[in-house]
Design a protein around this motif. Structure first.
Motif: not given
Length: 129
Positions: A1-16
């Motif tokens: 699953m490794s790939r170059p760069g950075i992945d950030i997993v966040y809550d898309g329904e959270c306004p903050f």
């Protein structure tokens, strides 16, 4: 699953959460960043869960083969973010220190969870199958 760069997993329904990942200007300083909504069916969301990360309790981040969660994500983002803009400088000053990040993160998470409840949004885990 490794790939170059950075992945950030966040809550898309959270306004903050949504505002935060856009505010930090990480791409300017760290290169390619892929933002992944924790409510999506992206394979990385499943990988985060397999690694034991509760995405209702914090964001996840993948950098190469390294995975981090919660306050560690905030600290890594602070260390890699652009110093342009007053908010980015303040963020960097606060969260570059691991102890400060660890102390402040539970309060930020509590505000996020309370806001989602007030907005009538379900926890991320409620949609997981």
């Amino acid at each position: 699953m490794s790939r170059p760069g950075i992945d950030i997993v966040y809550d898309g329904e959270c306004p903050f959460c949504s505002a935060y990942v856009k505010m930090v200007r990480l791409r300017e300083a760290a290169g390619p960043v892929r933002l992944v909504d924790a409510r999506s069916d992206d394979p990385l969301v499943g990988e985060m869960r397999r690694r034991g990360f509760d995405l209702d309790q914090g964001m996840g981040m993948r950098i190469g083969d390294d995975y981090v969660h919660g306050d560690q994500v905030m600290q890594r983002i602070a260390m890699m973010s652009s110093a342009s803009g007053a908010l980015n400088r303040l963020h960097a000053w606060i969260f570059r220190d691991a102890r400060r990040a660890r102390l402040l993160y539970p309060g930020l998470r509590a505000c996020r969870n309370a806001t989602l409840r007030l907005l009538g949004r379900k926890p991320i885990g409620a949609g997981a199958g």
